[in-house]
Design an enzyme around this catalytic site. Structure first.
Site, PDB file in Angstrom:
ATOM      1  N   SER A  10       0.835  -1.202   0.000  1.00 55.84           N
ATOM      2  CA  SER A  10       0.000   0.000   0.000  1.00 55.84           C
ATOM      3  C   SER A  10       0.866   1.247   0.000  1.00 55.84           C
ATOM      4  O   SER A  10       1.987   1.239   0.542  1.00 55.84           O
ATOM      5  CB  SER A  10      -0.854  -0.031   1.268  1.00 55.84           C
ATOM      6  N   TYR A  42      -1.792  -0.885  11.100  1.00 55.99           N
ATOM      7  CA  TYR A  42      -2.046  -1.444   9.762  1.00 55.99           C
ATOM      8  C   TYR A  42      -0.858  -1.160   8.838  1.00 55.99           C
ATOM      9  O   TYR A  42      -0.326  -2.067   8.185  1.00 55.99           O
ATOM     10  CB  TYR A  42      -3.334  -0.855   9.163  1.00 55.99           C
ATOM     11  N   LYS A  44       2.058  -3.670   6.897  1.00 56.88           N
ATOM     12  CA  LYS A  44       2.448  -3.675   5.472  1.00 56.88           C
ATOM     13  C   LYS A  44       3.967  -3.524   5.352  1.00 56.88           C
ATOM     14  O   LYS A  44       4.607  -4.223   4.559  1.00 56.88           O
ATOM     15  CB  LYS A  44       1.740  -2.555   4.706  1.00 56.88           C
TER      16      LYS A  44
END
Ligand SMILES: NC(=O)c1ccc[n+]([C@@H]2O[C@H](COP(=O)([O-])OP(=O)(O)OC[C@H]3O[C@@H](n4cnc5c(N)ncnc54)[C@H](O)[C@@H]3O)[C@@H](O)[C@H]2O)c1
Ligand SMILES: O=c1ccn([C@@H]2O[C@H](COP(=O)(O)OP(=O)(O)O[C@H]3O[C@H](CO)[C@@H](O)[C@H](O)[C@H]3O)[C@@H](O)[C@H]2O)c(=O)[nH]1
Length: 344
Positions: A123, A147, A151
Protein backbone atom coordinates in the site's frame (compact mmCIF):
# COMPACT_ATOMS: atom_id res chain seq x y z
CA UNK A 1 -2.87 -22.80 -11.03
CA UNK A 2 -2.78 -19.57 -9.00
CA UNK A 3 -3.82 -19.57 -5.35
CA UNK A 4 -5.65 -16.30 -4.57
CA UNK A 5 -5.82 -15.57 -0.84
CA UNK A 6 -8.57 -13.06 -0.06
CA UNK A 7 -9.96 -13.60 -3.55
CA UNK A 8 -13.53 -12.94 -2.39
CA UNK A 9 -12.69 -9.40 -1.25
CA UNK A 10 -12.90 -6.12 -3.12
CA UNK A 11 -9.63 -6.17 -5.08
CA UNK A 12 -9.36 -9.97 -5.11
CA UNK A 13 -12.76 -10.53 -6.75
CA UNK A 14 -11.98 -8.05 -9.54
CA UNK A 15 -8.56 -9.60 -10.09
CA UNK A 16 -10.14 -13.07 -10.33
CA UNK A 17 -12.47 -11.74 -13.03
CA UNK A 18 -9.47 -10.31 -14.91
CA UNK A 19 -7.61 -13.63 -14.60
CA UNK A 20 -10.65 -15.57 -15.83
CA UNK A 21 -10.80 -13.25 -18.86
CA UNK A 22 -7.28 -14.38 -19.81
CA UNK A 23 -8.04 -18.06 -19.05
CA UNK A 24 -5.65 -18.25 -16.08
CA UNK A 25 -6.79 -21.07 -13.76
CA UNK A 26 -7.04 -20.09 -10.08
CA UNK A 27 -8.32 -21.21 -6.69
CA UNK A 28 -9.61 -18.79 -4.04
CA UNK A 29 -8.85 -19.19 -0.32
CA UNK A 30 -10.93 -16.86 1.86
CA UNK A 31 -12.56 -17.05 5.29
CA UNK A 32 -15.26 -14.51 4.34
CA UNK A 33 -14.45 -12.39 7.39
CA UNK A 34 -14.84 -9.27 5.24
CA UNK A 35 -16.74 -10.54 2.20
CA UNK A 36 -19.94 -12.37 1.28
CA UNK A 37 -20.22 -15.90 -0.06
CA UNK A 38 -22.65 -14.60 -2.70
CA UNK A 39 -19.79 -12.78 -4.44
CA UNK A 40 -18.75 -16.14 -5.94
CA UNK A 41 -22.06 -16.59 -7.73
CA UNK A 42 -21.96 -12.94 -8.92
CA UNK A 43 -18.40 -13.44 -10.23
CA UNK A 44 -19.72 -16.52 -12.03
CA UNK A 45 -22.38 -14.40 -13.74
CA UNK A 46 -19.58 -12.26 -15.18
CA UNK A 47 -17.14 -15.00 -16.17
CA UNK A 48 -19.54 -17.85 -17.01
CA UNK A 49 -18.25 -20.09 -14.20
CA UNK A 50 -18.52 -19.89 -10.40
CA UNK A 51 -14.88 -19.73 -9.29
CA UNK A 52 -13.46 -22.57 -7.20
CA UNK A 53 -13.07 -21.48 -3.57
CA UNK A 54 -11.94 -23.04 -0.32
CA UNK A 55 -13.32 -21.48 2.82
CA UNK A 56 -10.53 -21.21 5.36
CA UNK A 57 -7.87 -19.13 7.04
CA UNK A 58 -4.34 -18.41 5.78
CA UNK A 59 -3.10 -18.99 9.35
CA UNK A 60 -4.25 -22.64 9.19
CA UNK A 61 -0.96 -24.41 8.32
CA UNK A 62 -2.64 -27.83 8.00
CA UNK A 63 -5.18 -26.51 5.54
CA UNK A 64 -2.45 -24.83 3.48
CA UNK A 65 -0.47 -28.07 3.40
CA UNK A 66 -3.52 -29.93 2.11
CA UNK A 67 -4.25 -27.27 -0.53
CA UNK A 68 -0.67 -27.33 -1.86
CA UNK A 69 -0.73 -31.16 -1.86
CA UNK A 70 -4.07 -31.40 -3.62
CA UNK A 71 -3.92 -28.66 -6.27
CA UNK A 72 -1.21 -27.91 -8.84
CA UNK A 73 -0.47 -24.45 -7.41
CA UNK A 74 2.47 -22.69 -9.05
CA UNK A 75 1.93 -19.06 -7.92
CA UNK A 76 0.16 -17.14 -5.17
CA UNK A 77 -1.53 -13.74 -5.23
CA UNK A 78 -1.81 -12.73 -1.59
CA UNK A 79 -4.63 -10.26 -0.86
CA UNK A 80 -5.87 -11.67 2.47
CA UNK A 81 -5.38 -9.08 5.22
CA UNK A 82 -7.25 -6.88 7.64
CA UNK A 83 -7.19 -3.32 6.32
CA UNK A 84 -8.95 -0.80 8.58
CA UNK A 85 -6.56 1.82 9.97
CA UNK A 86 -8.80 2.80 12.94
CA UNK A 87 -9.50 -0.82 13.89
CA UNK A 88 -5.78 -1.61 13.72
CA UNK A 89 -5.10 1.00 16.42
CA UNK A 90 -7.70 -0.55 18.75
CA UNK A 91 -6.96 -4.20 17.89
CA UNK A 92 -3.25 -4.15 17.15
CA UNK A 93 -2.55 -7.78 18.07
CA UNK A 94 -5.35 -9.04 15.85
CA UNK A 95 -3.77 -7.14 12.94
CA UNK A 96 -0.26 -8.43 13.62
CA UNK A 97 -1.59 -11.97 13.96
CA UNK A 98 -3.74 -11.95 10.83
CA UNK A 99 -1.43 -9.99 8.57
CA UNK A 100 2.08 -10.92 9.75
CA UNK A 101 1.57 -14.41 11.19
CA UNK A 102 -0.78 -15.21 8.28
CA UNK A 103 1.81 -14.17 5.70
CA UNK A 104 4.63 -16.07 7.44
CA UNK A 105 2.48 -19.23 7.64
CA UNK A 106 1.62 -18.88 3.96
CA UNK A 107 5.26 -18.39 2.94
CA UNK A 108 6.30 -21.44 4.98
CA UNK A 109 3.65 -23.56 3.30
CA UNK A 110 4.72 -22.27 -0.12
CA UNK A 111 8.36 -23.08 0.55
CA UNK A 112 7.50 -26.56 1.81
CA UNK A 113 5.54 -27.14 -1.39
CA UNK A 114 8.33 -25.69 -3.53
CA UNK A 115 6.14 -22.79 -4.70
CA UNK A 116 8.23 -19.62 -4.69
CA UNK A 117 6.24 -17.05 -6.61
CA UNK A 118 4.06 -14.43 -4.93
CA UNK A 119 2.31 -11.19 -5.89
CA UNK A 120 1.72 -9.25 -2.68
CA UNK A 121 -0.74 -6.43 -1.86
CA UNK A 122 1.19 -3.57 -0.35
CA UNK A 123 0.00 0.00 0.00
CA UNK A 124 1.01 3.62 -0.51
CA UNK A 125 0.60 3.82 3.26
CA UNK A 126 4.24 2.59 3.50
CA UNK A 127 5.40 6.06 2.35
CA UNK A 128 3.91 7.76 5.46
CA UNK A 129 3.82 11.54 4.93
CA UNK A 130 5.83 11.98 1.71
CA UNK A 131 8.39 14.79 1.62
CA UNK A 132 7.76 15.44 -2.07
CA UNK A 133 5.46 14.39 -4.90
CA UNK A 134 4.93 12.34 -7.00
CA UNK A 135 6.03 9.38 -4.89
CA UNK A 136 8.72 7.10 -6.29
CA UNK A 137 9.47 3.57 -5.06
CA UNK A 138 12.84 4.64 -3.61
CA UNK A 139 11.30 7.23 -1.26
CA UNK A 140 11.77 6.76 2.54
CA UNK A 141 9.28 4.43 4.24
CA UNK A 142 7.44 4.89 7.53
CA UNK A 143 4.24 3.88 9.28
CA UNK A 144 1.89 5.88 11.45
CA UNK A 145 -0.47 3.10 12.57
CA UNK A 146 -0.43 -0.69 13.16
CA UNK A 147 -2.05 -1.44 9.76
CA UNK A 148 0.69 0.48 7.95
CA UNK A 149 3.27 -1.16 10.18
CA UNK A 150 2.03 -4.62 9.15
CA UNK A 151 2.45 -3.67 5.47
CA UNK A 152 6.00 -2.43 6.13
CA UNK A 153 6.85 -5.55 8.11
CA UNK A 154 5.40 -7.87 5.48
CA UNK A 155 7.40 -6.08 2.80
CA UNK A 156 10.50 -6.75 4.93
CA UNK A 157 9.56 -10.40 5.48
CA UNK A 158 9.26 -10.79 1.71
CA UNK A 159 12.60 -9.08 1.03
CA UNK A 160 14.36 -11.26 3.61
CA UNK A 161 12.68 -14.42 2.31
CA UNK A 162 13.81 -13.57 -1.20
CA UNK A 163 17.37 -12.89 0.01
CA UNK A 164 17.51 -16.10 2.05
CA UNK A 165 17.42 -18.30 -1.05
CA UNK A 166 19.01 -16.23 -3.80
CA UNK A 167 17.79 -16.96 -7.30
CA UNK A 168 14.81 -18.99 -6.13
CA UNK A 169 11.99 -16.59 -5.26
CA UNK A 170 9.90 -14.43 -7.54
CA UNK A 171 8.12 -11.79 -5.47
CA UNK A 172 6.22 -8.66 -6.50
CA UNK A 173 5.37 -6.07 -3.85
CA UNK A 174 2.63 -3.95 -5.41
CA UNK A 175 2.04 -0.63 -3.65
CA UNK A 176 -1.55 0.33 -4.41
CA UNK A 177 -2.63 3.93 -4.19
CA UNK A 178 -6.41 4.42 -3.66
CA UNK A 179 -8.41 1.61 -5.30
CA UNK A 180 -12.02 2.61 -6.13
CA UNK A 181 -14.76 1.88 -8.67
CA UNK A 182 -16.31 -1.45 -9.56
CA UNK A 183 -16.64 -3.94 -12.39
CA UNK A 184 -18.64 -2.39 -15.23
CA UNK A 185 -21.35 -5.08 -14.90
CA UNK A 186 -22.32 -3.63 -11.51
CA UNK A 187 -22.33 -7.19 -10.10
CA UNK A 188 -19.25 -6.87 -7.89
CA UNK A 189 -17.74 -3.87 -6.09
CA UNK A 190 -16.58 -2.57 -2.75
CA UNK A 191 -18.93 -3.91 -0.11
CA UNK A 192 -18.15 -2.34 3.27
CA UNK A 193 -19.77 -4.29 6.11
CA UNK A 194 -19.90 -1.19 8.32
CA UNK A 195 -19.89 2.62 8.01
CA UNK A 196 -17.35 3.25 5.22
CA UNK A 197 -14.06 4.86 6.27
CA UNK A 198 -12.99 5.65 2.73
CA UNK A 199 -14.17 8.53 0.60
CA UNK A 200 -15.62 6.83 -2.50
CA UNK A 201 -17.92 4.29 -0.77
CA UNK A 202 -19.10 7.04 1.58
CA UNK A 203 -19.87 9.42 -1.28
CA UNK A 204 -21.68 6.58 -3.08
CA UNK A 205 -23.91 5.93 -0.07
CA UNK A 206 -24.70 9.65 0.25
CA UNK A 207 -25.64 9.85 -3.45
CA UNK A 208 -27.85 6.76 -2.95
CA UNK A 209 -29.63 8.47 -0.05
CA UNK A 210 -28.37 5.92 2.50
CA UNK A 211 -26.47 8.64 4.40
CA UNK A 212 -27.51 12.29 4.64
CA UNK A 213 -24.22 14.10 4.16
CA UNK A 214 -20.50 13.68 3.54
CA UNK A 215 -18.08 15.11 6.10
CA UNK A 216 -15.18 16.69 4.22
CA UNK A 217 -12.18 16.32 6.50
CA UNK A 218 -10.59 19.78 6.23
CA UNK A 219 -10.46 22.43 3.49
CA UNK A 220 -7.34 24.21 4.68
CA UNK A 221 -4.72 21.89 3.17
CA UNK A 222 -2.09 23.39 0.86
CA UNK A 223 -3.89 22.05 -2.23
CA UNK A 224 -5.67 23.90 -5.08
CA UNK A 225 -9.13 23.75 -3.42
CA UNK A 226 -7.93 23.15 0.17
CA UNK A 227 -9.17 19.54 0.38
CA UNK A 228 -6.91 16.48 0.45
CA UNK A 229 -5.77 14.96 -2.84
CA UNK A 230 -5.25 11.26 -3.62
CA UNK A 231 -4.33 9.04 -6.52
CA UNK A 232 -7.58 7.11 -7.07
CA UNK A 233 -7.15 4.08 -9.30
CA UNK A 234 -9.95 2.06 -10.92
CA UNK A 235 -10.04 -1.44 -9.42
CA UNK A 236 -10.09 -3.02 -12.91
CA UNK A 237 -6.88 -1.14 -13.81
CA UNK A 238 -5.43 -2.45 -10.56
CA UNK A 239 -6.58 -5.97 -11.45
CA UNK A 240 -4.79 -5.65 -14.80
CA UNK A 241 -1.67 -4.62 -12.87
CA UNK A 242 -1.74 -7.99 -11.08
CA UNK A 243 -1.96 -9.89 -14.35
CA UNK A 244 1.00 -7.85 -15.64
CA UNK A 245 3.00 -8.52 -12.44
CA UNK A 246 2.31 -12.24 -12.68
CA UNK A 247 3.57 -12.29 -16.27
CA UNK A 248 6.65 -10.28 -15.30
CA UNK A 249 7.49 -12.77 -12.54
CA UNK A 250 7.22 -15.66 -14.98
CA UNK A 251 10.06 -14.07 -16.95
CA UNK A 252 12.08 -12.57 -14.08
CA UNK A 253 13.51 -13.95 -10.83
CA UNK A 254 13.92 -11.81 -7.69
CA UNK A 255 12.11 -9.02 -5.86
CA UNK A 256 10.02 -6.41 -7.68
CA UNK A 257 8.55 -3.35 -5.93
CA UNK A 258 6.23 -1.05 -7.90
CA UNK A 259 3.64 1.64 -7.38
CA UNK A 260 0.24 1.02 -8.93
CA UNK A 261 -1.41 4.41 -9.36
CA UNK A 262 -2.45 6.79 -12.11
CA UNK A 263 -0.07 9.63 -11.29
CA UNK A 264 -3.02 12.06 -11.21
CA UNK A 265 -4.13 13.74 -7.95
CA UNK A 266 -7.88 14.25 -7.37
CA UNK A 267 -9.26 16.36 -4.50
CA UNK A 268 -12.22 15.47 -2.27
CA UNK A 269 -14.36 18.17 -3.91
CA UNK A 270 -13.39 17.04 -7.42
CA UNK A 271 -14.49 13.54 -6.46
CA UNK A 272 -17.80 14.87 -5.12
CA UNK A 273 -18.47 16.78 -8.36
CA UNK A 274 -17.58 13.81 -10.52
CA UNK A 275 -19.86 11.53 -8.48
CA UNK A 276 -22.74 14.02 -8.77
CA UNK A 277 -22.26 14.02 -12.53
CA UNK A 278 -22.12 10.21 -12.75
CA UNK A 279 -25.13 9.62 -10.53
CA UNK A 280 -27.26 12.64 -11.41
CA UNK A 281 -27.82 13.00 -7.66
CA UNK A 282 -26.64 15.69 -5.26
CA UNK A 283 -23.92 14.82 -2.74
CA UNK A 284 -24.50 17.21 0.17
CA UNK A 285 -21.37 17.83 2.23
CA UNK A 286 -20.17 19.75 5.27
CA UNK A 287 -16.57 20.73 5.93
CA UNK A 288 -15.41 19.46 9.33
CA UNK A 289 -12.04 19.25 11.09
CA UNK A 290 -9.11 17.41 9.52
CA UNK A 291 -9.03 13.66 10.21
CA UNK A 292 -6.08 12.91 12.50
CA UNK A 293 -3.28 11.09 10.66
CA UNK A 294 -4.37 12.19 7.15
CA UNK A 295 -1.71 13.44 4.77
CA UNK A 296 -2.51 16.46 2.60
CA UNK A 297 -1.54 14.93 -0.73
CA UNK A 298 -0.50 11.55 -2.05
CA UNK A 299 0.06 10.49 -5.60
CA UNK A 300 2.28 8.06 -7.44
CA UNK A 301 4.98 8.23 -9.99
CA UNK A 302 3.73 5.17 -11.91
CA UNK A 303 6.62 5.24 -14.39
CA UNK A 304 8.43 2.17 -13.07
CA UNK A 305 5.36 -0.05 -13.49
CA UNK A 306 5.00 1.18 -17.05
CA UNK A 307 8.67 0.52 -17.85
CA UNK A 308 8.92 -2.89 -16.19
CA UNK A 309 5.43 -4.32 -16.55
CA UNK A 310 4.20 -2.50 -19.62
CA UNK A 311 1.20 -1.55 -17.49
CA UNK A 312 -0.52 1.82 -17.24
CA UNK A 313 -3.84 2.87 -15.66
CA UNK A 314 -6.38 3.72 -18.36
CA UNK A 315 -9.65 4.66 -16.64
CA UNK A 316 -10.36 8.21 -15.39
CA UNK A 317 -12.20 9.44 -12.34
CA UNK A 318 -15.50 9.92 -14.20
CA UNK A 319 -15.40 6.25 -15.18
CA UNK A 320 -14.51 5.26 -11.59
CA UNK A 321 -17.59 7.14 -10.34
CA UNK A 322 -19.89 5.81 -13.09
CA UNK A 323 -18.95 2.20 -12.32
CA UNK A 324 -19.12 2.72 -8.54
CA UNK A 325 -22.58 4.25 -8.96
CA UNK A 326 -23.88 1.34 -11.10
CA UNK A 327 -22.76 -1.03 -8.33
CA UNK A 328 -24.04 1.15 -5.47
CA UNK A 329 -27.44 1.86 -6.94
CA UNK A 330 -28.09 -1.75 -7.92
CA UNK A 331 -26.43 -4.76 -6.35
CA UNK A 332 -24.95 -3.03 -3.27
CA UNK A 333 -28.35 -1.59 -2.40
CA UNK A 334 -30.10 -4.98 -2.62
CA UNK A 335 -27.35 -6.71 -0.62
CA UNK A 336 -27.78 -4.09 2.11
CA UNK A 337 -31.55 -4.62 2.12
CA UNK A 338 -31.05 -8.41 2.30
CA UNK A 339 -28.74 -7.99 5.32
CA UNK A 340 -31.24 -5.68 7.02
CA UNK A 341 -34.05 -8.24 6.48
CA UNK A 342 -31.85 -11.10 7.76
CA UNK A 343 -31.01 -9.10 10.89
CA UNK A 344 -34.73 -8.86 11.83
N1 LIG B 1 -8.73 -1.30 -0.56
C1 LIG B 1 -7.70 -0.48 -0.33
O1 LIG B 1 -7.88 0.72 -0.22
C2 LIG B 1 -6.29 -1.02 -0.25
C3 LIG B 1 -5.21 -0.13 -0.42
C4 LIG B 1 -3.92 -0.64 -0.34
C5 LIG B 1 -3.72 -1.99 -0.08
N2 LIG B 1 -4.78 -2.82 0.11
C6 LIG B 1 -4.53 -4.23 0.42
O2 LIG B 1 -5.09 -5.03 -0.61
C7 LIG B 1 -5.54 -6.27 -0.08
C8 LIG B 1 -6.99 -6.49 -0.47
O3 LIG B 1 -7.77 -5.39 0.00
P1 LIG B 1 -9.33 -5.31 -0.24
O4 LIG B 1 -9.68 -3.88 -0.30
O5 LIG B 1 -9.74 -6.21 -1.33
O6 LIG B 1 -9.83 -5.89 1.15
P2 LIG B 1 -11.07 -6.84 1.49
O7 LIG B 1 -11.25 -6.83 2.95
O8 LIG B 1 -12.23 -6.52 0.62
O9 LIG B 1 -10.52 -8.28 1.01
C9 LIG B 1 -9.69 -9.06 1.81
C10 LIG B 1 -10.22 -10.47 1.80
O10 LIG B 1 -9.34 -11.29 2.58
C11 LIG B 1 -10.11 -12.11 3.44
N3 LIG B 1 -9.25 -12.43 4.59
C12 LIG B 1 -8.71 -11.56 5.49
N4 LIG B 1 -7.96 -12.23 6.38
C13 LIG B 1 -8.00 -13.55 6.03
C14 LIG B 1 -7.43 -14.72 6.57
N5 LIG B 1 -6.69 -14.70 7.69
N6 LIG B 1 -7.66 -15.89 5.94
C15 LIG B 1 -8.45 -15.95 4.83
N7 LIG B 1 -9.02 -14.87 4.29
C16 LIG B 1 -8.80 -13.67 4.88
C17 LIG B 1 -11.36 -11.32 3.77
O11 LIG B 1 -12.44 -12.13 4.13
C18 LIG B 1 -11.61 -10.58 2.44
O12 LIG B 1 -12.46 -11.32 1.60
C19 LIG B 1 -5.28 -6.20 1.43
O13 LIG B 1 -4.05 -6.80 1.69
C20 LIG B 1 -5.21 -4.70 1.68
O14 LIG B 1 -4.43 -4.42 2.83
C21 LIG B 1 -6.06 -2.36 0.01
O1 LIG C 1 -15.67 10.61 4.85
C1 LIG C 1 -14.61 10.99 4.33
C2 LIG C 1 -13.58 10.09 3.97
C3 LIG C 1 -12.40 10.61 3.44
N1 LIG C 1 -12.26 11.94 3.26
C4 LIG C 1 -11.01 12.46 2.64
O2 LIG C 1 -10.85 11.80 1.41
C5 LIG C 1 -9.48 11.55 1.12
C6 LIG C 1 -9.28 10.06 0.90
O3 LIG C 1 -9.56 9.36 2.11
P1 LIG C 1 -9.64 7.75 2.14
O4 LIG C 1 -10.56 7.28 1.06
O5 LIG C 1 -9.94 7.36 3.54
O6 LIG C 1 -8.18 7.31 1.71
P2 LIG C 1 -6.78 7.51 2.44
O7 LIG C 1 -6.86 8.46 3.56
O8 LIG C 1 -5.79 7.83 1.38
O9 LIG C 1 -6.51 6.07 3.04
C7 LIG C 1 -6.45 4.92 2.18
O10 LIG C 1 -5.22 4.86 1.52
C8 LIG C 1 -4.11 4.77 2.40
C9 LIG C 1 -2.85 4.77 1.55
O11 LIG C 1 -2.90 3.71 0.65
C10 LIG C 1 -4.22 3.51 3.25
O12 LIG C 1 -3.22 3.51 4.20
C11 LIG C 1 -5.54 3.46 3.96
O13 LIG C 1 -5.65 2.20 4.54
C12 LIG C 1 -6.67 3.66 3.00
O14 LIG C 1 -7.87 3.74 3.73
C13 LIG C 1 -8.70 12.11 2.31
O15 LIG C 1 -8.28 13.41 1.99
C14 LIG C 1 -9.74 12.17 3.43
O16 LIG C 1 -9.50 13.18 4.37
C15 LIG C 1 -13.25 12.83 3.61
O17 LIG C 1 -13.10 14.04 3.44
N2 LIG C 1 -14.40 12.33 4.15
Amino acid sequence: MILITGGAGFIGSHTCVALAACSEPFLILDHFGNSRRSVLERMGRITGMVPPCIEGDIRDAGLLRRIFAQYPITEVIHFAALKSVGESVREALRYYDNNIAGTVTLLQAMRAANVRSMVFSSSATVYGDPASLPIREDFPLSATNPYGQTKLMMEQVLADTSASEPGQWRIARLRYFNPVGAHESGLIGEDPQDVPNNLMPYVAQVAAGQRPCLSVFGNDYPTPDGTGTRDYIHVMDLAAGHVAALRYLRQNMGLLTVNLGTGRPVSVLEMVRSFEKASGRPVPYAVVARRPGDVAQCWADPGLAERLLGWKAELDVDRMCADAWRWQNGMARSLLEESALAAH
